[in-house]
Design a protein around this motif. Structure first.
Motif, PDB file in Angstrom:
ATOM      1  N   ILE A 162       0.814  -1.294   0.031  1.00  0.00           N
ATOM      2  CA  ILE A 162      -0.055   0.142   0.213  1.00  0.00           C
ATOM      3  C   ILE A 162       0.860   1.423   0.039  1.00  0.00           C
ATOM      4  CG2 ILE A 162      -1.757   1.130   1.330  1.00  0.00           C
ATOM      5  CD1 ILE A 162      -2.835  -1.480   0.102  1.00  0.00           C
ATOM      6  N   THR A 163       1.781   1.152   0.841  1.00  0.00           N
ATOM      7  CA  THR A 163       2.697   2.545   1.150  1.00  0.00           C
ATOM      8  C   THR A 163       4.030   1.863   0.329  1.00  0.00           C
ATOM      9  OG1 THR A 163       2.068   2.909   3.164  1.00  0.00           O
ATOM     10  CG2 THR A 163       4.170   3.820   2.425  1.00  0.00           C
ATOM     11  N   PRO A 164       4.357   2.620  -0.889  1.00  0.00           N
ATOM     12  CA  PRO A 164       5.722   2.252  -1.758  1.00  0.00           C
ATOM     13  C   PRO A 164       6.936   2.393  -0.683  1.00  0.00           C
ATOM     14  CG  PRO A 164       4.359   4.035  -2.948  1.00  0.00           C
ATOM     15  CD  PRO A 164       3.773   3.878  -1.512  1.00  0.00           C
ATOM     16  N   GLY A 165       7.822   1.298  -0.980  1.00  0.00           N
ATOM     17  CA  GLY A 165       8.801   1.321  -0.145  1.00  0.00           C
ATOM     18  C   GLY A 165      10.073   0.391  -0.588  1.00  0.00           C
ATOM     19  N   LEU A 166      11.154   0.313  -0.069  1.00  0.00           N
ATOM     20  CA  LEU A 166      12.165  -0.707  -0.660  1.00  0.00           C
ATOM     21  C   LEU A 166      12.045  -2.061   0.171  1.00  0.00           C
ATOM     22  CD1 LEU A 166      13.632   2.415  -1.054  1.00  0.00           C
ATOM     23  CD2 LEU A 166      15.641   1.128  -0.459  1.00  0.00           C
ATOM     24  N   ALA A 167      12.886  -2.873   0.034  1.00  0.00           N
ATOM     25  CA  ALA A 167      12.841  -4.220   0.537  1.00  0.00           C
ATOM     26  C   ALA A 167      14.127  -4.537   0.564  1.00  0.00           C
ATOM     27  CB  ALA A 167      12.024  -5.282  -0.446  1.00  0.00           C
TER      28      ALA A 167
END
Length: 476
Positions: free
Chosen positions: A99-104
């Motif tokens: 839902i919330t764009p992010g890194l991994a």
């Protein structure tokens, strides 16, 4: 194509989307709880699944745009599906929907659909896949980008993808509600059993019976050197509103004796007699199958002091303090170590009634204050001998045991039905998903653009798109 609903077509995931691994996440950049991008780790994916219906919105670590650029981390857009790519977590098959764009981090892999493919549809499809089956390692399971890209999917028209995803949202939300209600029942049953025990040992369960039957008062007990003082017993009885006609005595007065098993550790053997310790005593049973074995000679020596017989009550004294059970006729012969042994005295107290008392909150209100030890609590033999017991007549004990067993049997039956229902609900999700991906969940619409046209358009768009540079994808 053969075997597919009209308008559907087989494709590979690599042809309709992209797979990307996470990035190395050095310790010096970890620990920040705010920033432009969350950095999703395997634990964050698991929490999203177990606590947020699969949605990934929060993480334990965040980074700024500058650090994301420095790490060359790929930004997983909203609509991506993230999952563990290595280790035991891979076998859990948990999928998180971003839902919330992010890194991994580099233990996580993600998939993002191409434009024209419904992200929720792909997310639900990935829930049907056992990624552990794609692992090539026999030691530490792991998957590669190509393993995911090579997965074949039966693709419906985009409009039907949307209808399927919306229907799955609706149905699986109902399944989750059912799961939550079912999962709450064991705790309710535990409270029910405690309420039954509380009513039993307080006299409320047999209050009307007692008034109608005028039971013979319990046999008076003479205090011994292990007993609490008369004043202490009276204080306990008054504090917990001892029913009229019941006695309050110490365990050493109502049992033939209160002992414990050996404190030594005999030599163990591959065959012999089980040596039961606190960890072998469950709630209502003794597990001799998991006990270590000692010689018959050591067993006979231990039995000189602590002979265990049918009808005795065992009590775990250390570790998980308080598990107790009546020794049943079908239980095989065994010795005990660091286990409390309440020797039967059925002319005064019934074994099952004593077991109920030992499991009651009234008893624990006293025992909790009298446990020994600091790092690991334990009940000393002296504490068990002095333990106060409410004692009704034998007739009333018999009636209490009958009623409690009847109510517990009802709870056991309900628990079995709950377990069966839980199993069916667990299979229901996969059944619904299977129905969706063979085209049986929602009706087909002949006016929908066929998937073949959609796939050709995606192929053309991808061929015309400039080759992506290596490194971090530009953030939107």
């Amino acid at each position: 194509m053969s075997g597919l609903p009209k308008g559907w077509q087989f494709s590979l995931l690599g042809e309709i989307g992209s797979v990307q691994s996470g990035v190395g996440f050095p310790n010096e950049y970890q620990g920040s709880t705010s920033g432009t991008y969350p950095v999703y780790k395997v634990g964050d994916v698991s929490r999203g699944v177990t606590q947020n219906n699969g949605k990934l919105q929060l993480a334990n670590n965040y980074v700024s745009s500058e650090i994301a650029e420095l790490l060359k981390g790929h930004v997983f857009e909203s609509g991506s599906t993230l999952f563990a790519k290595i280790g035991e977590a891979l076998k859990l098959n948990r999928r998180g929907f971003v839902i919330t764009p992010g890194l991994a981090d580099n233990n996580v892999m993600g998939y993002k659909s191409a434009p024209g493919i419904n992200d929720h549809f792909i997310y639900y499809f990935l829930l049907t896949q056992d990624f552990a089956e794609y692992s090539r390692s026999t030691t530490v399971p792991s998957i590669r980008k190509g393993d995911i890209e090579g997965i074949r999917i039966a693709l419906p028209p985009l409009a039907e993808q949307t209808r399927i995803a919306q229907k799955l949202d609706e149905l699986l939300a109902q399944v989750d509600t059912l799961k939550a209600r079912i999962d709450a029942i064991p705790a309710l049953l535990k409270r029910f059993r405690q309420s039954v025990l509380a009513a039993a040992v307080s006299g409320r369960l047999t209050e009307e019976w007692r008034a109608q039957n005028c039971p013979t008062p319990p046999t008076a007990r003479s205090p011994n050197k292990y007993s609490l003082s008369t004043e202490e017993l009276k204080k306990f009885a008054d504090l917990h509103s001892r029913p009229q006609g019941w006695e309050c005595a110490s365990a050493a007065e109502v049992c033939s004796s209160v002992r414990d098993g050996t404190h030594d550790t005999p030599a163990y053997h591959l065959s012999g007699i089980p040596l039961v310790t606190s960890k072998n005593i469950g709630s209502g049973f003794v597990d001799t199958k998991e006990a270590k074995l000692i010689s018959i000679e050591d067993h006979l020596e231990i039995s000189k002091r602590s002979l265990v017989e049918h009808g005795d009550v065992l009590f775990s004294m250390i570790g998980t303090v308080g598990n107790c059970c009546v020794v049943r006729e079908q239980d095989s012969e065994f010795s005990i170590k660091n286990v409390g042994l309440f020797k039967k005295n059925e002319s005064v107290i019934l074994p099952r009634f004593l077991e109920f008392w030992l499991n009651s909150q009234v008893m624990w209100s006293w025992l909790d204050k009298n446990l020994k030890g600091s790092s690991q609590k334990f009940a000393s033999l002296g504490t068990l001998r002095a333990l106060p017991v409410f004692l009704p007549s034998l007739q009333e004990q018999t009636e209490i045991v009958r009623r409690v067993e009847q109510l517990f049997a009802f709870a056991d039956q309900l628990e079995a039905k709950v377990a069966s229902a839980k199993s069916r609900i667990d299979h229901l999700t996969q059944s619904i998903l299977a129905k969706a991906f063979r085209g049986d969940l929602v009706p087909q619409d002949p006016n929908d653009e066929p998937a073949s046209v959609l796939l050709e358009r995606i192929k053309t768009q991808r061929a015309a798109a400039p080759k992506a540079r290596r490194g971090r994808k530009a953030s939107a």
